[in-house]
Design a protein around this motif. Sequence first.
Motif, PDB file in Angstrom:
ATOM      1  N   ILE A   1       1.081  -1.000  -0.040  1.00  0.00           N
ATOM      2  CA  ILE A   1       0.030   0.152  -0.294  1.00  0.00           C
ATOM      3  C   ILE A   1       1.163   1.236   0.296  1.00  0.00           C
ATOM      4  N   SER A   2       0.187   2.200  -0.629  1.00  0.00           N
ATOM      5  CA  SER A   2       1.499   3.536  -1.115  1.00  0.00           C
ATOM      6  C   SER A   2       0.798   4.284   0.100  1.00  0.00           C
ATOM      7  N   CYS A   3       1.918   5.348   0.679  1.00  0.00           N
ATOM      8  CA  CYS A   3       2.349   6.135   2.265  1.00  0.00           C
ATOM      9  C   CYS A   3       2.024   7.987   1.496  1.00  0.00           C
ATOM     10  N   ASP A   4       1.272   8.290   2.484  1.00  0.00           N
ATOM     11  CA  ASP A   4       1.500   9.647   1.462  1.00  0.00           C
ATOM     12  C   ASP A   4       2.538  10.312   2.132  1.00  0.00           C
ATOM     13  N   ASN A   5       3.276   9.629   4.191  1.00  0.00           N
ATOM     14  CA  ASN A   5       4.907   9.758   4.194  1.00  0.00           C
ATOM     15  C   ASN A   5       5.172   8.306   4.381  1.00  0.00           C
ATOM     16  N   TYR A   6       6.175   7.821   4.238  1.00  0.00           N
ATOM     17  CA  TYR A   6       7.191   7.099   4.179  1.00  0.00           C
ATOM     18  C   TYR A   6       8.507   6.806   4.997  1.00  0.00           C
ATOM     19  N   ASN A   7       8.513   6.305   5.886  1.00  0.00           N
ATOM     20  CA  ASN A   7       9.763   6.759   6.791  1.00  0.00           C
ATOM     21  C   ASN A   7      11.064   5.967   6.817  1.00  0.00           C
ATOM     22  N   GLY A   8      11.255   5.100   5.415  1.00  0.00           N
ATOM     23  CA  GLY A   8      12.390   3.971   5.077  1.00  0.00           C
ATOM     24  C   GLY A   8      12.042   3.084   5.292  1.00  0.00           C
ATOM     25  N   GLN A   9      11.023   2.847   6.556  1.00  0.00           N
ATOM     26  CA  GLN A   9      10.863   0.789   7.249  1.00  0.00           C
ATOM     27  C   GLN A   9       9.735   0.440   6.247  1.00  0.00           C
ATOM     28  N   PRO A  10      10.225  -0.158   5.165  1.00  0.00           N
ATOM     29  CA  PRO A  10       8.101  -0.574   4.626  1.00  0.00           C
ATOM     30  C   PRO A  10       7.655  -1.914   5.039  1.00  0.00           C
TER      31      PRO A  10
ATOM     32  N   GLY B   1       3.515  11.271  -4.361  1.00  0.00           N
ATOM     33  CA  GLY B   1       2.543  11.679  -4.346  1.00  0.00           C
ATOM     34  C   GLY B   1       3.018  13.132  -4.131  1.00  0.00           C
ATOM     35  N   PHE B   2       2.409  14.127  -4.219  1.00  0.00           N
ATOM     36  CA  PHE B   2       2.162  16.164  -3.982  1.00  0.00           C
ATOM     37  C   PHE B   2       2.780  15.608  -2.835  1.00  0.00           C
ATOM     38  N   CYS B   3       2.739  14.635  -1.613  1.00  0.00           N
ATOM     39  CA  CYS B   3       2.924  14.996  -0.710  1.00  0.00           C
ATOM     40  C   CYS B   3       4.486  14.807  -0.047  1.00  0.00           C
ATOM     41  N   GLN B   4       4.861  13.815  -0.295  1.00  0.00           N
ATOM     42  CA  GLN B   4       6.542  13.469  -0.622  1.00  0.00           C
ATOM     43  C   GLN B   4       6.820  13.008  -1.905  1.00  0.00           C
TER      44      GLN B   4
ATOM     45  N   ASN C   1       3.959   4.875   9.061  1.00  0.00           N
ATOM     46  CA  ASN C   1       3.891   5.259   8.070  1.00  0.00           C
ATOM     47  C   ASN C   1       3.034   5.707   7.643  1.00  0.00           C
ATOM     48  N   LEU C   2       2.647   6.725   6.484  1.00  0.00           N
ATOM     49  CA  LEU C   2       0.642   6.973   6.823  1.00  0.00           C
ATOM     50  C   LEU C   2       0.783   6.280   5.811  1.00  0.00           C
ATOM     51  N   ILE C   3      -0.913   5.666   5.764  1.00  0.00           N
ATOM     52  CA  ILE C   3      -0.750   4.743   4.234  1.00  0.00           C
ATOM     53  C   ILE C   3      -1.783   5.865   3.488  1.00  0.00           C
ATOM     54  N   ASN C   4      -1.924   5.370   2.318  1.00  0.00           N
ATOM     55  CA  ASN C   4      -2.879   6.381   1.372  1.00  0.00           C
ATOM     56  C   ASN C   4      -3.358   5.144   0.282  1.00  0.00           C
ATOM     57  N   THR C   5      -4.909   4.806   0.634  1.00  0.00           N
ATOM     58  CA  THR C   5      -5.671   3.353   0.121  1.00  0.00           C
ATOM     59  C   THR C   5      -5.970   3.730  -1.520  1.00  0.00           C
ATOM     60  N   GLY C   6      -5.360   5.093  -2.737  1.00  0.00           N
ATOM     61  CA  GLY C   6      -5.690   5.462  -3.531  1.00  0.00           C
ATOM     62  C   GLY C   6      -4.301   4.834  -3.905  1.00  0.00           C
ATOM     63  N   PHE C   7      -3.515   3.828  -3.855  1.00  0.00           N
ATOM     64  CA  PHE C   7      -3.540   3.115  -4.331  1.00  0.00           C
ATOM     65  C   PHE C   7      -2.645   1.498  -3.621  1.00  0.00           C
ATOM     66  N   TYR C   8      -2.880   0.639  -3.838  1.00  0.00           N
ATOM     67  CA  TYR C   8      -2.859   0.261  -2.865  1.00  0.00           C
ATOM     68  C   TYR C   8      -2.776  -1.573  -4.252  1.00  0.00           C
TER      69      TYR C   8
ATOM     70  N   LEU D   1       5.036   0.605   0.842  1.00  0.00           N
ATOM     71  CA  LEU D   1       4.930   1.572  -0.554  1.00  0.00           C
ATOM     72  C   LEU D   1       6.485   2.352  -0.234  1.00  0.00           C
ATOM     73  N   ASP D   2       7.675   2.528  -1.266  1.00  0.00           N
ATOM     74  CA  ASP D   2       8.794   4.073  -0.948  1.00  0.00           C
ATOM     75  C   ASP D   2       7.937   5.069  -1.528  1.00  0.00           C
ATOM     76  N   THR D   3       7.590   5.470  -1.496  1.00  0.00           N
ATOM     77  CA  THR D   3       7.231   7.304  -2.070  1.00  0.00           C
ATOM     78  C   THR D   3       8.512   7.529  -3.076  1.00  0.00           C
ATOM     79  N   ASP D   4       9.475   7.417  -2.969  1.00  0.00           N
ATOM     80  CA  ASP D   4      10.933   7.611  -3.845  1.00  0.00           C
ATOM     81  C   ASP D   4       9.986   6.371  -5.464  1.00  0.00           C
ATOM     82  N   TYR D   5       9.621   5.822  -5.450  1.00  0.00           N
ATOM     83  CA  TYR D   5       9.248   4.673  -6.781  1.00  0.00           C
ATOM     84  C   TYR D   5       7.219   5.252  -6.486  1.00  0.00           C
ATOM     85  N   PHE D   6       6.379   5.471  -5.268  1.00  0.00           N
ATOM     86  CA  PHE D   6       5.218   5.725  -5.067  1.00  0.00           C
ATOM     87  C   PHE D   6       5.187   6.527  -5.295  1.00  0.00           C
TER      88      PHE D   6
END
Length: 351
Positions: A208-217, A287-290, A223-230, A280-285
């Motif tokens: 599942i994607s994250c608005d904010n990802y802390n580097g630990q999968p 968003g505008f948040c991160q 990790n703040l999840i976002n249900t817009g992509f999973y 999911l790592d925001t470097d790959y997935f």
Amino acid sequence: MDLATSGAASARESSKAVVVGRRTGITACSLLLLSLLIYACPGPPELFSSTAFPVLQHPFDARKSVERDELGIALEGTSMKNKTLIIAILNKAYIGENGMLDLFLLSLHQGENTEFLISYLLLVAVDELAFNRCKALQLHCYHLDSEGVSFSKEAFYMSGNFIKMMWRRTQFLREVLRRGYSFIFTDMDILWLRNPLTRLNGGEDLQISCDNYNGQPFDATSNLINTGFYFISSNSRTIALFNRWYGAMNSSSGMKDQDVLLKMNFDGVFEQLDMKVRYLDTDYFSGFCQKSKDFRKVITVHANCCIGSNAKLIDLRAFLEAWKIHNGTSNASWPKHKSCLLAKNRKLILV
């Protein structure tokens, strides 16, 4: 033909078959041995190719009979052989010229190894106009009964109609899982720049994607999840999750489905259900948040942390153009969010 005549004819045919087998050297034993060899020596895997989805580690019973109602037909017609597909929700607010649907499809056409994914995309229309537009584009379409609530217009963020829309979506996706289908769910305000299946493996129940990802999968605590992509696999654990998630609706007044799932995550429900979850790592997935810091890595860009469909469209278009120009460079320099920042005090959000 009576039974005696029929029996004699069958005997003659059997004799012919034996003679043919002897002449060609093919016997029942030979055919059996050949079948065993074919079964034991499969061809090379084709994971992440343009003709295959990754093999899921925890598939629900894909052999169960397909329900032959309209939804069953739509799912069967869209999915791969392993019963995996992509699902997005479509309503009237998305279908205008150069609107969200057009931009979403444009990114799939222009992304790297993404165009073929349109063949496995099911657009779930929540109103008649959206359904007709989907059919006109010759895409895979399903008309979802909104159960007396109009979802055809842009909804006020966190209004009663907005929350009902989110929970109706959750109810529908639970039914898809129950029928044995695994899927990527995607909001339409997401650019698909690369094939996400290169990063989504079959080892987890939920990715599942994250608005904010802390580097630990695998860290469920921050990790703040976002249900817009999973990406979710259909199995007993994920169905149990959706049952508890949707079951919490009546006791979660004023909360949208994403907030309820986030609370369930922090409360340890994923662990209680023995689920394997990857954040999911925001470097790959991204968003505008991160935002992703590397144009070479970014796979999707979600217009999260942004209010209003017009603002999302303007900034997403700018991001798509920036990626097309700078793709292949390591240091991502994204356009500034002029439109989304201007819209931060508005009360509308397109979901």
